[in-house]
Motif scaffolding. Structure first.
Motif, PDB file in Angstrom:
ATOM      1  N   GLU A  22       4.778   2.527 -19.271  1.00  0.00           N
ATOM      2  CA  GLU A  22       4.204   3.838 -18.992  1.00  0.00           C
ATOM      3  C   GLU A  22       2.687   3.887 -19.162  1.00  0.00           C
ATOM      4  N   ASP A  23       2.033   2.719 -19.068  1.00  0.00           N
ATOM      5  CA  ASP A  23       0.570   2.687 -19.005  1.00  0.00           C
ATOM      6  C   ASP A  23       0.166   3.133 -17.611  1.00  0.00           C
ATOM      7  N   VAL A  24      -0.873   3.951 -17.503  1.00  0.00           N
ATOM      8  CA  VAL A  24      -1.352   4.420 -16.206  1.00  0.00           C
ATOM      9  C   VAL A  24      -2.156   3.303 -15.547  1.00  0.00           C
ATOM     10  N   LEU A  25      -1.725   2.874 -14.366  1.00  0.00           N
ATOM     11  CA  LEU A  25      -2.406   1.810 -13.632  1.00  0.00           C
ATOM     12  C   LEU A  25      -3.356   2.370 -12.581  1.00  0.00           C
ATOM     13  N   GLN A  26      -2.938   3.441 -11.914  1.00  0.00           N
ATOM     14  CA  GLN A  26      -3.787   4.106 -10.917  1.00  0.00           C
ATOM     15  C   GLN A  26      -3.518   5.607 -11.013  1.00  0.00           C
ATOM     16  N   PHE A  27      -4.569   6.385 -10.740  1.00  0.00           N
ATOM     17  CA  PHE A  27      -4.436   7.837 -10.851  1.00  0.00           C
ATOM     18  C   PHE A  27      -5.461   8.508  -9.958  1.00  0.00           C
ATOM     19  N   ASP A  28      -5.033   9.520  -9.214  1.00  0.00           N
ATOM     20  CA  ASP A  28      -5.946  10.350  -8.431  1.00  0.00           C
ATOM     21  C   ASP A  28      -5.487  11.786  -8.620  1.00  0.00           C
ATOM     22  N   ASN A  29      -6.306  12.608  -9.261  1.00  0.00           N
ATOM     23  CA  ASN A  29      -5.917  13.986  -9.542  1.00  0.00           C
ATOM     24  C   ASN A  29      -6.519  14.997  -8.576  1.00  0.00           C
ATOM     25  N   ALA A  30      -7.096  14.540  -7.495  1.00  0.00           N
ATOM     26  CA  ALA A  30      -7.590  15.414  -6.432  1.00  0.00           C
ATOM     27  C   ALA A  30      -8.727  16.326  -6.851  1.00  0.00           C
ATOM     28  N   TYR A  45      -8.306  26.046  -9.220  1.00  0.00           N
ATOM     29  CA  TYR A  45      -8.026  25.174  -8.090  1.00  0.00           C
ATOM     30  C   TYR A  45      -6.632  24.598  -8.219  1.00  0.00           C
ATOM     31  N   CYS A  46      -6.145  24.061  -7.127  1.00  0.00           N
ATOM     32  CA  CYS A  46      -4.867  23.351  -7.142  1.00  0.00           C
ATOM     33  C   CYS A  46      -5.007  22.142  -6.232  1.00  0.00           C
ATOM     34  N   GLY A  47      -4.026  21.279  -6.275  1.00  0.00           N
ATOM     35  CA  GLY A  47      -4.057  20.107  -5.417  1.00  0.00           C
ATOM     36  C   GLY A  47      -2.864  19.209  -5.682  1.00  0.00           C
ATOM     37  N   LEU A  48      -2.713  18.214  -4.865  1.00  0.00           N
ATOM     38  CA  LEU A  48      -1.699  17.192  -5.057  1.00  0.00           C
ATOM     39  C   LEU A  48      -2.310  16.072  -5.881  1.00  0.00           C
ATOM     40  N   ARG A  81       0.850  -1.183   0.000  1.00  0.00           N
ATOM     41  CA  ARG A  81       0.000   0.000   0.000  1.00  0.00           C
ATOM     42  C   ARG A  81       0.888   1.237   0.000  1.00  0.00           C
ATOM     43  N   MET A  82       0.533   2.235  -0.816  1.00  0.00           N
ATOM     44  CA  MET A  82       1.315   3.467  -0.921  1.00  0.00           C
ATOM     45  C   MET A  82       0.504   4.639  -0.382  1.00  0.00           C
ATOM     46  N   ARG A  83       1.155   5.469   0.408  1.00  0.00           N
ATOM     47  CA  ARG A  83       0.518   6.682   0.921  1.00  0.00           C
ATOM     48  C   ARG A  83       1.359   7.879   0.486  1.00  0.00           C
ATOM     49  N   PHE A  84       0.691   8.877  -0.045  1.00  0.00           N
ATOM     50  CA  PHE A  84       1.325  10.133  -0.419  1.00  0.00           C
ATOM     51  C   PHE A  84       0.560  11.237   0.276  1.00  0.00           C
ATOM     52  N   SER A  85       1.254  12.094   1.000  1.00  0.00           N
ATOM     53  CA  SER A  85       0.566  13.189   1.681  1.00  0.00           C
ATOM     54  C   SER A  85       1.441  14.428   1.674  1.00  0.00           C
ATOM     55  N   GLY A  86       0.811  15.559   1.858  1.00  0.00           N
ATOM     56  CA  GLY A  86       1.542  16.816   1.901  1.00  0.00           C
ATOM     57  C   GLY A  86       0.648  17.942   2.361  1.00  0.00           C
ATOM     58  N   ARG A 138      -7.437  30.849  -0.961  1.00  0.00           N
ATOM     59  CA  ARG A 138      -6.306  30.951  -0.040  1.00  0.00           C
ATOM     60  C   ARG A 138      -6.440  29.886   1.033  1.00  0.00           C
ATOM     61  N   SER A 139      -5.351  29.211   1.299  1.00  0.00           N
ATOM     62  CA  SER A 139      -5.336  28.234   2.393  1.00  0.00           C
ATOM     63  C   SER A 139      -4.056  28.427   3.187  1.00  0.00           C
ATOM     64  N   MET A 140      -4.130  28.223   4.459  1.00  0.00           N
ATOM     65  CA  MET A 140      -2.975  28.427   5.335  1.00  0.00           C
ATOM     66  C   MET A 140      -2.195  27.149   5.565  1.00  0.00           C
ATOM     67  N   GLY A 141      -2.538  26.089   4.881  1.00  0.00           N
ATOM     68  CA  GLY A 141      -1.811  24.836   5.012  1.00  0.00           C
ATOM     69  C   GLY A 141      -2.757  23.666   5.171  1.00  0.00           C
ATOM     70  N   LEU A 142      -3.353  23.228   4.085  1.00  0.00           N
ATOM     71  CA  LEU A 142      -4.267  22.097   4.109  1.00  0.00           C
ATOM     72  C   LEU A 142      -3.499  20.808   3.869  1.00  0.00           C
ATOM     73  N   ARG A 143      -3.821  19.763   4.622  1.00  0.00           N
ATOM     74  CA  ARG A 143      -3.181  18.469   4.416  1.00  0.00           C
ATOM     75  C   ARG A 143      -4.034  17.653   3.457  1.00  0.00           C
ATOM     76  N   ARG A 144      -3.395  17.062   2.481  1.00  0.00           N
ATOM     77  CA  ARG A 144      -4.053  16.161   1.548  1.00  0.00           C
ATOM     78  C   ARG A 144      -3.315  14.832   1.566  1.00  0.00           C
ATOM     79  N   GLN A 145      -4.068  13.757   1.393  1.00  0.00           N
ATOM     80  CA  GLN A 145      -3.486  12.410   1.476  1.00  0.00           C
ATOM     81  C   GLN A 145      -4.164  11.496   0.465  1.00  0.00           C
ATOM     82  N   TYR A 146      -3.359  10.639  -0.156  1.00  0.00           N
ATOM     83  CA  TYR A 146      -3.847   9.664  -1.105  1.00  0.00           C
ATOM     84  C   TYR A 146      -3.277   8.310  -0.722  1.00  0.00           C
ATOM     85  N   ILE A 147      -4.097   7.286  -0.779  1.00  0.00           N
ATOM     86  CA  ILE A 147      -3.643   5.926  -0.474  1.00  0.00           C
ATOM     87  C   ILE A 147      -4.042   5.035  -1.626  1.00  0.00           C
TER      88      ILE A 147
END
Length: 87
Positions: free
Chosen positions: A58-66, A46-49, A31-36, A74-83
């Protein structure tokens, strides 16, 4: 804490990305977790991780574009996480 900052103003509707690629051998079957934390100012659309998993061809197997976790204005520091579960 280290951070990245955009230095160039973007035109309306423009798209920018920063990527990091790495060999996934030691992560295969795990399992992979990416957060920031994202701090923004004056975001017009909009923006996002996002996270993507490709195979050797280079075939896309999984993708999450938020798109469901848009960060706007404006955000003062939002945490985003993908698993991603093993495939």
């Amino acid at each position: 804490m280290p951070y990245l900052r955009a230095l160039t103003s973007m035109e309306d509707g423009a798209f920018a990305t920063m990527m990091q690629q790495f060999k996934a051998g030691k992560y295969a079957g795990k399992r992979m977790r990416f957060s920031g934390f994202v701090k923004t100012d004056n975001v017009k659309d909009y923006c996002g991780l996002w996270m993507r998993v490709d195979n050797h061809a280079e075939d896309v197997l999984q993708f999450d574009n938020a798109v469901s976790l848009k960060i706007v204005a404006r955000s003062m520091g939002l945490r985003r996480q993908y698993i991603f579960k093993p495939i």
